[in-house]
Design an enzyme around this catalytic site. Structure first.
Site, mmCIF file in Angstrom:
data_model
loop_
_atom_site.group_PDB
_atom_site.id
_atom_site.type_symbol
_atom_site.label_atom_id
_atom_site.label_comp_id
_atom_site.label_asym_id
_atom_site.label_seq_id
_atom_site.Cartn_x
_atom_site.Cartn_y
_atom_site.Cartn_z
ATOM 1 N N ARG A 1 -5.875 26.434 -4.513
ATOM 2 C CA ARG A 1 -4.761 26.200 -3.592
ATOM 3 C C ARG A 1 -5.276 25.700 -2.241
ATOM 4 O O ARG A 1 -4.646 24.832 -1.615
ATOM 5 C CB ARG A 1 -3.943 27.481 -3.399
ATOM 6 C CG ARG A 1 -3.126 27.884 -4.609
ATOM 7 C CD ARG A 1 -2.285 29.107 -4.331
ATOM 8 N NE ARG A 1 -1.189 28.821 -3.411
ATOM 9 C CZ ARG A 1 -0.422 29.741 -2.850
ATOM 10 N NH1 ARG A 1 -0.660 31.033 -3.092
ATOM 11 N NH2 ARG A 1 0.551 29.405 -2.017
ATOM 12 N N CYS B 1 -2.781 33.059 4.840
ATOM 13 C CA CYS B 1 -2.754 32.882 3.386
ATOM 14 C C CYS B 1 -1.508 32.080 3.057
ATOM 15 O O CYS B 1 -1.172 31.157 3.777
ATOM 16 C CB CYS B 1 -2.778 34.244 2.684
ATOM 17 S SG CYS B 1 -1.426 35.347 3.170
#
Length: 274
Positions: free
Chosen positions: A178, A231
């Site tokens: 990611r 995050c």
């Protein structure tokens, strides 16, 4: 700040001692709002209370990201409902090595609200079972509300605007896939904040779900004069902050909105690769 981790054996002793801690169950499943409460209802540590990721540890999703910080008053009411006070230790657990969402609860209580004695059960509910601990089912806890009104510390977190204009080291807790932008299963844009480094929260754990030693974490964690943790939505970033605490290092600030807020403004830069 006290030692941020407690073992299952230490917890057993504490529960039998003169100052038994308040136990908070933070198990959750992303994408299923009712999963956490269901897991708690089916089986939980004795006398634990459920602390919900989406309803208690976050405000409504929107412009501030998928898990923005809740309103101070709202979180204060949560803590009062659960009977949390600074005089009683708190132990938090989940079943993901602290990643969902025990570390988020630890950060909100210990760093933001300033509770002096908050610990995460190392290895979570699995470690408790491996130690031979029992589980209860259903709502078997009666607790008196507290009157605690925390003195919140807003210097423990930062905003997208402040982050964009500063030169701090940004540490991304998402997976490397990611981070690079190879995949993005949740948010509409793939990639990472420019200048960030990747430290997946899973890298803080041993294979069995317990945290690595303080010395090993101190060697592995990214270092800089100023660090900001982020995050996807400000949850697993807290796991990295907890790792810094275990390592005895200065704590990063949290960017609560994280990637889910960052990409809502098309003028904010996005990087891929790395």
């Amino acid at each position: 700040m006290n030692q941020p981790l407690i073992t299952a054996g230490e917890l057993e002793d504490a529960l039998a001692g003169t100052r038994p801690p308040r136990l908070l169950d933070c198990r959750a499943r992303l994408g299923d709002l009712d999963a956490g409460h269901g897991l708690w209802w089916q089986a939980h540590l004795p006398n634990s209370r459920h602390l919900d990721l989406d309803r208690d540890l976050a405000g409504p999703p929107g412009a501030g990201g998928r898990h923005p910080l809740p309103d101070r008053q709202r979180f204060t009411e949560v803590l009062q409902r659960l009977g949390v006070t600074p005089e009683v230790p708190v132990v938090i657990y989940d079943d993901m090595g602290g990643q969902l969402a025990a570390a988020r609860a630890w950060w909100m209580l210990a760093c933001w609200a300033g509770h002096p004695e908050v610990q995460v059960l190392d290895g979570g509910i699995q470690a408790w079972l491996a130690h031979g601990g029992e589980l209860h089912e259903g709502d078997d806890v009666a607790s008196s509300p507290s009157g605690w009104c925390p003195d919140y510390r807003d210097d423990t977190w930062t905003t997208a605007d402040a982050l964009q204009s500063s030169g701090v080291l940004r540490v991304d807790a998402r997976s490397r896939e990611r981070f690079r932008g190879d995949v993005e299963p949740i948010d509409p844009v793939a990639g990472h904040i420019p200048g960030a480094v990747c430290r997946p929260s899973a890298d803080n754990l041993e294979e069995g779900g317990r945290f690595k030693s303080p010395g090993r974490l101190a060697e592995e964690l990214p270092q800089a004069d100023e660090v900001v943790a982020y995050c996807g939505s400000g949850v697993t970033a807290c796991h990295n902050i907890l790792a810094y605490a275990i390592a005895g290092k200065p704590l990063p600030r949290l960017y609560p909105g994280s990637w889910s807020e960052w990409v809502q403004d098309p003028t904010r830069p996005v990087a891929t690769g790395g």
